[in-house]
Scaffold this motif. Structure first.
Motif, mmCIF file in Angstrom:
data_model
loop_
_atom_site.group_PDB
_atom_site.id
_atom_site.type_symbol
_atom_site.label_atom_id
_atom_site.label_comp_id
_atom_site.label_asym_id
_atom_site.label_seq_id
_atom_site.Cartn_x
_atom_site.Cartn_y
_atom_site.Cartn_z
ATOM 1 N N PRO A 91 108.567 46.051 8.458
ATOM 2 C CA PRO A 91 107.839 47.272 8.838
ATOM 3 C C PRO A 91 106.583 46.934 9.616
ATOM 4 N N HIS A 92 106.343 47.676 10.697
ATOM 5 C CA HIS A 92 105.331 47.261 11.667
ATOM 6 C C HIS A 92 104.722 48.488 12.330
ATOM 7 N N LEU A 93 103.388 48.501 12.428
ATOM 8 C CA LEU A 93 102.693 49.575 13.133
ATOM 9 C C LEU A 93 102.010 49.002 14.366
ATOM 10 N N ARG A 94 102.458 49.462 15.508
ATOM 11 C CA ARG A 94 101.910 49.052 16.802
ATOM 12 C C ARG A 94 101.091 50.217 17.367
ATOM 13 N N VAL A 95 99.902 49.912 17.898
ATOM 14 C CA VAL A 95 99.043 50.923 18.520
ATOM 15 C C VAL A 95 98.969 50.626 20.010
ATOM 16 N N ASN A 96 99.088 51.647 20.833
ATOM 17 C CA ASN A 96 99.066 51.470 22.283
ATOM 18 C C ASN A 96 97.986 52.349 22.896
ATOM 19 N N PHE A 97 97.082 51.720 23.683
ATOM 20 C CA PHE A 97 96.004 52.448 24.336
ATOM 21 C C PHE A 97 95.789 51.901 25.738
ATOM 22 N N VAL A 98 95.142 52.713 26.573
ATOM 23 C CA VAL A 98 94.640 52.277 27.871
ATOM 24 C C VAL A 98 93.143 52.548 27.887
ATOM 25 N N ALA A 99 92.365 51.633 28.487
ATOM 26 C CA ALA A 99 90.916 51.789 28.559
ATOM 27 C C ALA A 99 90.405 51.248 29.882
ATOM 28 N N SER A 100 89.213 51.692 30.271
ATOM 29 C CA SER A 100 88.571 51.138 31.463
ATOM 30 C C SER A 100 87.970 49.779 31.124
ATOM 31 N N ALA A 101 87.534 49.049 32.137
ATOM 32 C CA ALA A 101 86.939 47.731 31.907
ATOM 33 C C ALA A 101 85.664 47.814 31.082
ATOM 34 N N ASP A 102 84.978 48.967 31.112
ATOM 35 C CA ASP A 102 83.780 49.124 30.294
ATOM 36 C C ASP A 102 84.056 49.899 29.009
ATOM 37 N N GLY A 103 85.326 49.990 28.623
ATOM 38 C CA GLY A 103 85.684 50.475 27.296
ATOM 39 C C GLY A 103 85.948 51.952 27.142
ATOM 40 N N ALA A 104 85.958 52.735 28.216
ATOM 41 C CA ALA A 104 86.200 54.174 28.102
ATOM 42 C C ALA A 104 87.666 54.463 27.802
ATOM 43 N N VAL A 105 87.896 55.458 26.966
ATOM 44 C CA VAL A 105 89.260 55.826 26.607
ATOM 45 C C VAL A 105 89.817 56.942 27.486
#
Length: 261
Positions: A34-48
């Motif tokens: 069992p595995h929980l993967r989180v997927n995000f994209v952010a700017s180089a200065d950390g903005a979501v």
């Protein structure tokens, strides 16, 4: 054959030439447990977000991996606020990716799992009304569903006023959803981190500075730091980086050949 811009592996072992979809699927894979993967994209200065939405940070390479990660999971977990704000549609896959899932012994589509303490949800939203698989809603013990919600989704009550995420994930796994992919939002990511439930983070870094204002990919109450080793670095045209962090020392096994979209 692959769809979208070329993606190359630059670490740990550089691979000459663009990665195919089968190679990308093998790099991300499905875990043995069992595995929980989180997927995000952010700017180089950390903005979501950019102009209030994550789409402004995402390009073709990120969307390509985004689609493959959905293909690999059993359940797609998202917070109700993100579902509303980003205008989620039904979770659907193309025929080639559905065929790949059938070959792996998986259901044709992953199950959408919405986390909502208040049940402030619209049953007419396409993610519910047009869903190919009946969605699940993780909620607390007291919230009352709006009219029509239980006609298009199943409620999973996690005891307490707030959603007990550990209990909710345990119930999802009892239902056969062992490989989970979380797409946010930041408060859900923060709560999962605080509960030490995150096994993996896939982070796309967009080569731009968003400036002050937007939040980070995680939010909520402070929690102890969690060590998450880097497993691979991919690069796409224009300086886009795709980073995969996972706490499983062995990483997931190859998932088998994946098709083009």
């Amino acid at each position: 054959m692959s769809v979208g811009g070329p993606i190359e592996r630059v670490w740990p072992a550089p691979v000459t030439g663009p990665l195919t979809d089968p190679e990308l699927a093998a790099l991300y894979g499905r875990a043995r447990h069992p595995h929980l993967r989180v997927n995000f994209v952010a700017s180089a200065d950390g903005a979501v977000t950019l102009d209030g939405y994550s789409a402004g940070l995402s390009g073709e390479p990120d969307k390509r991996v985004f689609g493959l990660l959905r293909m690999l999971c059993d359940g797609l977990v998202v917070a109700a606020g993100t579902l509303r704000h980003e205008g989620y549609r039904a979770v659907r896959l193309g025929e080639a990716r559905r065929a790949w899932r059938r070959e792996q012994g998986l259901a044709e589509y992953p199950t959408l799992v919405v986390v909502s303490g208040s049940l402030d949800l619209d049953p007419a939203q396409a993610c519910f009304a047009d869903a190919p698989v009946r969605p699940l809603v993780l909620t607390g013990g007291a919230a009352e569903p709006p009219p029509g919600l239980t006609e298009v989704a199943d409620l999973v009550r996690c005891c307490g006023e707030r959603v007990d995420l550990a209990a909710g994930l345990a119930e999802l796994r009892r239902r056969g959803l062992g490989q989970l992919l979380c797409e946010g939002g930041p408060h859900l990511f923060g709560a999962l981190t605080a509960a030490d439930l995150v096994d993996e983070l896939c982070l796309t870094v967009a080569p731009l500075l968003a400036g002050a204002g937007p939040g980070r990919i995680t939010a909520g109450d402070a929690s102890p730091p969690r060590h998450l080793p880097l497993r691979h670095v991919l690069a796409a045209a224009g300086g886009v980086l795709m980073l995969r962090y996972a706490r499983d020392p062995g990483g997931p096994p190859p998932a088998g050949a994946a098709p083009a979209a």
